[in-house]
Design a protein around this motif. Structure first.
Motif, PDB file in Angstrom:
ATOM      1  N   PRO A  27       0.821  -1.211   0.000  1.00  0.00           N
ATOM      2  CA  PRO A  27       0.000   0.000   0.000  1.00  0.00           C
ATOM      3  C   PRO A  27       0.858   1.266   0.000  1.00  0.00           C
ATOM      4  CG  PRO A  27      -0.659  -1.544   1.735  1.00  0.00           C
ATOM      5  CD  PRO A  27       0.658  -2.003   1.224  1.00  0.00           C
ATOM      6  N   VAL A  28       0.210   2.384  -0.224  1.00  0.00           N
ATOM      7  CA  VAL A  28       0.870   3.685  -0.152  1.00  0.00           C
ATOM      8  C   VAL A  28       1.392   3.903   1.266  1.00  0.00           C
ATOM      9  CG1 VAL A  28       0.498   6.174  -0.412  1.00  0.00           C
ATOM     10  CG2 VAL A  28      -0.649   4.567  -1.956  1.00  0.00           C
ATOM     11  N   SER A 104      -8.229   6.954   1.919  1.00  0.00           N
ATOM     12  CA  SER A 104      -7.039   6.091   1.907  1.00  0.00           C
ATOM     13  C   SER A 104      -7.265   4.858   1.038  1.00  0.00           C
ATOM     14  CB  SER A 104      -6.665   5.675   3.336  1.00  0.00           C
ATOM     15  OG  SER A 104      -6.229   6.793   4.086  1.00  0.00           O
ATOM     16  N   ASP A 105      -8.473   4.286   1.100  1.00  0.00           N
ATOM     17  CA  ASP A 105      -8.809   3.159   0.229  1.00  0.00           C
ATOM     18  C   ASP A 105      -8.661   3.561  -1.240  1.00  0.00           C
ATOM     19  OD1 ASP A 105      -9.480   1.479   2.367  1.00  0.00           O
ATOM     20  OD2 ASP A 105     -11.598   2.079   2.317  1.00  0.00           O
ATOM     21  N   PHE A 106      -9.187   4.742  -1.545  1.00  0.00           N
ATOM     22  CA  PHE A 106      -9.151   5.232  -2.927  1.00  0.00           C
ATOM     23  C   PHE A 106      -7.716   5.495  -3.372  1.00  0.00           C
ATOM     24  CE2 PHE A 106      -9.663   8.735  -6.095  1.00  0.00           C
ATOM     25  CZ  PHE A 106     -10.390   8.028  -7.038  1.00  0.00           C
ATOM     26  N   ALA A 107      -6.933   6.116  -2.514  1.00  0.00           N
ATOM     27  CA  ALA A 107      -5.537   6.406  -2.851  1.00  0.00           C
ATOM     28  C   ALA A 107      -4.748   5.118  -3.066  1.00  0.00           C
ATOM     29  CB  ALA A 107      -4.903   7.254  -1.755  1.00  0.00           C
ATOM     30  N   ASN A 108      -4.977   4.119  -2.229  1.00  0.00           N
ATOM     31  CA  ASN A 108      -4.283   2.845  -2.405  1.00  0.00           C
ATOM     32  C   ASN A 108      -4.642   2.185  -3.731  1.00  0.00           C
ATOM     33  OD1 ASN A 108      -2.488   2.314  -0.253  1.00  0.00           O
ATOM     34  ND2 ASN A 108      -4.212   1.974   1.127  1.00  0.00           N
ATOM     35  N   ALA A 109      -5.903   2.278  -4.124  1.00  0.00           N
ATOM     36  CA  ALA A 109      -6.320   1.704  -5.401  1.00  0.00           C
ATOM     37  C   ALA A 109      -5.660   2.439  -6.566  1.00  0.00           C
ATOM     38  CB  ALA A 109      -7.839   1.770  -5.524  1.00  0.00           C
ATOM     39  N   MET A 110      -5.703   3.762  -6.540  1.00  0.00           N
ATOM     40  CA  MET A 110      -5.221   4.562  -7.657  1.00  0.00           C
ATOM     41  C   MET A 110      -3.706   4.588  -7.764  1.00  0.00           C
ATOM     42  SD  MET A 110      -7.872   5.918  -9.294  1.00  0.00           S
ATOM     43  CE  MET A 110      -7.319   7.443 -10.062  1.00  0.00           C
ATOM     44  N   PRO A 116      -9.140  -2.360  -0.925  1.00  0.00           N
ATOM     45  CA  PRO A 116      -9.383  -2.223   0.516  1.00  0.00           C
ATOM     46  C   PRO A 116      -9.226  -3.537   1.270  1.00  0.00           C
ATOM     47  CG  PRO A 116     -11.039  -1.009  -0.720  1.00  0.00           C
ATOM     48  CD  PRO A 116     -10.263  -1.819  -1.719  1.00  0.00           C
ATOM     49  N   GLN A 117      -9.357  -4.653   0.563  1.00  0.00           N
ATOM     50  CA  GLN A 117      -9.177  -5.967   1.185  1.00  0.00           C
ATOM     51  C   GLN A 117      -7.707  -6.399   1.186  1.00  0.00           C
ATOM     52  OE1 GLN A 117     -11.541  -5.475  -1.405  1.00  0.00           O
ATOM     53  NE2 GLN A 117     -13.033  -4.987   0.192  1.00  0.00           N
ATOM     54  N   PHE A 125      -7.195  -2.261 -14.802  1.00  0.00           N
ATOM     55  CA  PHE A 125      -7.458  -0.983 -14.144  1.00  0.00           C
ATOM     56  C   PHE A 125      -6.132  -0.223 -14.196  1.00  0.00           C
ATOM     57  CE2 PHE A 125      -7.364   0.884  -9.622  1.00  0.00           C
ATOM     58  CZ  PHE A 125      -7.808   2.116 -10.053  1.00  0.00           C
ATOM     59  N   PRO A 126      -6.064   0.887 -14.924  1.00  0.00           N
ATOM     60  CA  PRO A 126      -4.751   1.469 -15.248  1.00  0.00           C
ATOM     61  C   PRO A 126      -4.079   2.245 -14.110  1.00  0.00           C
ATOM     62  CG  PRO A 126      -6.480   2.785 -16.224  1.00  0.00           C
ATOM     63  CD  PRO A 126      -7.162   1.574 -15.625  1.00  0.00           C
TER      64      PRO A 126
END
Length: 307
Positions: A27-28, A104-110, A116-117, A125-126
């Motif tokens: 994660p970030v 934070s969930d969104f930042a980790n994805a992007m 989140p899991q 997903f780019p």
């Protein structure tokens, strides 16, 4: 012989342990997540990122037009050599979409391609491009997404078979190909070109289609934006560098006008999968379209990547 077998077994166990550690989702960093969470996201600014990032092109229902493109219920199918990936619901619905996500969930994805899991996302997903986005832009985009209509349509599972359905293996893929470094070094670039580079290499994720890939899906690093075979059918994705026949002879103003209007210098019109991209680019400011054009004209010439 028993000692040799035992030794080999221990080496295998140690190797498996190392591989397991190396392929773990990363994660970030916590301090960066705290900094992003402290930003008061601007939804109006986030709308620009929404169109630059082409969010509706994948996450609105197939065939959506007008205001329906803001209902991000998912369902677009992306075919590849590794299986078919189906875009999920990313509307603000707390159950079917991402309404229960934190910033934070969104930042980790992007930025990290981590769910989140705590699982790897597939690079369909780019996030491999979005990882170049600034903290401010991440916060602004998230603020805008929260203003959109909710959809209760459930996301469909990807249609990916063995061994590509082993998500942990994506950790190895990330070690090889996932980086937030610039795709090209443009020494002495002016502010306009720098802005264009950010838009193209980051939120615009143009290279995801316009750059050839190796057999395991990584970009061919010295062929950036040189065009590629169409992964979803016949034909090719054009070479965007000055060495390409498609737009290599276009001026910067020709490119900017095409992004705004959909018309080429010889009065042909945009077609295929580029139709949605052009509609998104038309919603950017003229300054951003000019910046994209300036960046493309500043690229080194490349031979066609599909040849």
């Amino acid at each position: 012989m028993k000692r040799l077998a035992l030794g080999l077994g221990l080496v295998a166990i140690a190797g498996a342990g190392i591989a397991f550690a190396l392929t773990a989702p990363r994660p970030v960093a916590a301090d960066r997540l705290e900094a992003i969470a402290a930003i008061d996201g601007d939804a109006a600014a986030g709308e620009t990122l929404f169109w630059a990032g082409g969010c509706a092109s994948c996450h609105a229902a197939p065939g959506s037009e007008g205001d329906a493109k803001l209902v991000l219920s998912g369902g677009v199918r992306l075919s590849s050599d590794f299986g078919t990936f189906i875009a999920p619901n990313i509307s603000p619905d707390p159950d079917a979409g991402i309404g229960a996500w934190s910033i934070s969930d969104f930042a980790n994805a992007m930025l990290a391609g981590v769910s989140p899991q705590g699982q790897h996302y597939y690079p369909a997903f780019p996030y491999t491009s979005y990882t170049r986005m600034t903290d401010r832009d991440i916060a602004d985009l998230f603020a805008f997404l929260k203003t959109l209509p909710r959809s209760t349509v459930a996301s469909l599972p990807h249609e990916v078979g063995f061994p590509f359905n082993i998500r942990r293996s994506l950790g190895g893929w990330k070690l090889l190909f996932f980086s937030d470094k610039p795709r090209v070094e443009l020494a002495g670039a002016d502010a306009q070109v720098v802005r264009g580079q950010y838009l193209v290499e980051g939120p615009g994720h143009c290279g995801e289609c316009h750059t050839p890939r190796n057999p395991i899906g990584g970009f061919v690093s010295d062929a950036w934006l040189s065009g590629a075979k169409n992964p979803e059918g016949e034909g090719v994705i054009p070479n965007l560098t000055p060495g390409g026949k498609s737009i290599g002879g276009w001026s910067a103003s020709d490119i900017a006008y095409y992004l705004e209007s959909g018309f080429t210098p010889d009065f042909d019109s945009v077609g295929g999968s580029m139709v949605d991209v052009q509609k998104n680019m038309a919603k950017l400011t003229s300054g951003d379209r000019d910046a994209i054009a300036a960046y493309l004209k500043a690229l080194p010439e490349r031979a066609n990547g599909w040849e």
